[in-house]
Design a protein around this motif. Structure first.
Motif, PDB file in Angstrom:
ATOM      1  N   LEU A  62      94.590  -9.001  88.058  1.00 15.35           N
ATOM      2  CA  LEU A  62      94.632 -10.360  87.523  1.00 15.35           C
ATOM      3  C   LEU A  62      93.250 -10.963  87.308  1.00 15.35           C
ATOM      4  O   LEU A  62      93.134 -12.074  86.781  1.00 15.35           O
ATOM      5  CB  LEU A  62      95.461 -11.253  88.453  1.00 15.35           C
ATOM      6  N   VAL A  63      92.206 -10.245  87.750  1.00 13.28           N
ATOM      7  CA  VAL A  63      90.831 -10.727  87.621  1.00 13.28           C
ATOM      8  C   VAL A  63      89.964  -9.639  86.998  1.00 13.28           C
ATOM      9  O   VAL A  63      90.299  -8.456  87.044  1.00 13.28           O
ATOM     10  CB  VAL A  63      90.241 -11.155  88.984  1.00 13.28           C
ATOM     11  N   ASP A  64      88.829 -10.053  86.434  1.00 14.32           N
ATOM     12  CA  ASP A  64      87.885  -9.075  85.889  1.00 14.32           C
ATOM     13  C   ASP A  64      86.991  -8.552  87.019  1.00 14.32           C
ATOM     14  O   ASP A  64      87.199  -8.889  88.193  1.00 14.32           O
ATOM     15  CB  ASP A  64      87.074  -9.671  84.735  1.00 14.32           C
ATOM     16  N   ASP A  65      85.983  -7.754  86.676  1.00 10.37           N
ATOM     17  CA  ASP A  65      85.107  -7.154  87.687  1.00 10.37           C
ATOM     18  C   ASP A  65      84.322  -8.183  88.482  1.00 10.37           C
ATOM     19  O   ASP A  65      83.835  -7.892  89.574  1.00 10.37           O
ATOM     20  CB  ASP A  65      84.149  -6.159  87.028  1.00 10.37           C
ATOM     21  N   ARG A  70      93.485 -13.471  99.164  1.00 12.37           N
ATOM     22  CA  ARG A  70      93.707 -13.883  97.774  1.00 12.37           C
ATOM     23  C   ARG A  70      92.915 -13.008  96.809  1.00 12.37           C
ATOM     24  O   ARG A  70      93.459 -12.485  95.839  1.00 12.37           O
ATOM     25  CB  ARG A  70      93.300 -15.349  97.601  1.00 12.37           C
ATOM     26  N   ASN A  71      91.630 -12.842  97.082  1.00 16.47           N
ATOM     27  CA  ASN A  71      90.763 -12.071  96.185  1.00 16.47           C
ATOM     28  C   ASN A  71      91.193 -10.612  96.116  1.00 16.47           C
ATOM     29  O   ASN A  71      91.218 -10.003  95.043  1.00 16.47           O
ATOM     30  CB  ASN A  71      89.302 -12.176  96.620  1.00 16.47           C
ATOM     31  N   TRP A  72      91.558 -10.026  97.252  1.00 16.82           N
ATOM     32  CA  TRP A  72      91.958  -8.617  97.283  1.00 16.82           C
ATOM     33  C   TRP A  72      93.248  -8.416  96.486  1.00 16.82           C
ATOM     34  O   TRP A  72      93.353  -7.476  95.693  1.00 16.82           O
ATOM     35  CB  TRP A  72      92.120  -8.140  98.729  1.00 16.82           C
ATOM     36  N   LEU A  73      94.222  -9.292  96.682  1.00 14.17           N
ATOM     37  CA  LEU A  73      95.489  -9.154  95.957  1.00 14.17           C
ATOM     38  C   LEU A  73      95.290  -9.342  94.454  1.00 14.17           C
ATOM     39  O   LEU A  73      95.852  -8.590  93.655  1.00 14.17           O
ATOM     40  CB  LEU A  73      96.526 -10.142  96.489  1.00 14.17           C
TER      41      LEU A  73
END
Length: 172
Positions: free
Chosen positions: A26-29, A17-20
Motif C-alpha cells: 500500500l506504500v512506495d519504497d 502500521r508501517n510494516w503492514l
C-alpha cells in the motif's frame, strides 16, 4: 512526549502500521501511500477519549498494540473487542511486541470467537487455519473467555490479505 511508556507504545503502533502497509503493497519504497484515499490503508486513528476505537485500523480488524514486558492477554482481548465495536469493525485483536525482535515477530492474539469468525469467513477448517497461519493455542482452565490463539505479525499480514480478498480459500 513526556511519558516514555506512551512514546514506546506510539513507536510500536507506528511500526506495526508501517510494516503492514509495506507487506500489503500500500506504500512506495519511501513509505508514502500509493493512494492516500484508499480505505484499505492501515492507519493509526486519532484517539476518541472514553470511546477508544483501537490503536491501528487494518480493515476489517482493529489492532490493540501493546509494548509491555508482562502480558495480560485475556484483559487486552476484552479491550480489543470493545474497541472494535466502538470503531464499527467486526474483529478486534491484540499485537504484542516481543523484546529484541523485529515487528514481523510480534505476537497477534485472537480470542476464540474472533478466531472462529475469521476462520469461517475464510472458509477454512480449524486444522487448515492453524497450519496456514501458524497459530498456537493458550488454553488455561475451564473458562473459555481466557483462551486465545496466537500467530505472528507476518502470518497475520498474510491472513489479513486473504480475508481482504473476500474469497473463501481452497484447502491446499
Amino acid at each position: 512526549m513526556a511519558n516514555p511508556n506512551k512514546a514506546r507504545g506510539t513507536m510500536w503502533e507506528s511500526a506495526v502500521r508501517n510494516w503492514l502497509n509495506a507487506f500489503l503493497g500500500l506504500v512506495d519504497d519511501d513509505g508514502v501511500f500509493l493512494n492516500p484515499f484508499d480505505g484499505m490503508n492501515v492507519r493509526r486513528p486519532a484517539q476518541e477519549g472514553a470511546r477508544d476505537i483501537g490503536d491501528v485500523h487494518a480493515v476489517p480488524f482493529i489492532l490493540e498494540c501493546k509494548d509491555v514486558k508482562s502480558p495480560a492477554v485475556p484483559t487486552w482481548l476484552r479491550q480489543a473487542r470493545v474497541e472494535a465495536v466502538h470503531a464499527g469493525f467486526p474483529y478486534g485483536v491484540v499485537v504484542h511486541k516481543r523484546r529484541g525482535l523485529g515487528t514481523r515477530s510480534g505476537r497477534v492474539h485472537f480470542d476464540v470467537r474472533t478466531w472462529t469468525r475469521t476462520r469461517t469467513a475464510l472458509g477454512l477448517s480449524s486444522r487448515v487455519m492453524f497450519n496456514r497461519y501458524g497459530f498456537t493455542a493458550s488454553v488455561r482452565g475451564l473458562d473459555s473467555g481466557r483462551w486465545y490463539l496466537t500467530t505472528d505479525v507476518q502470518r497475520f499480514a498474510a491472513l489479513l490479505s486473504d480475508i481482504r480478498a473476500g474469497v473463501p480459500r481452497d484447502v491446499r
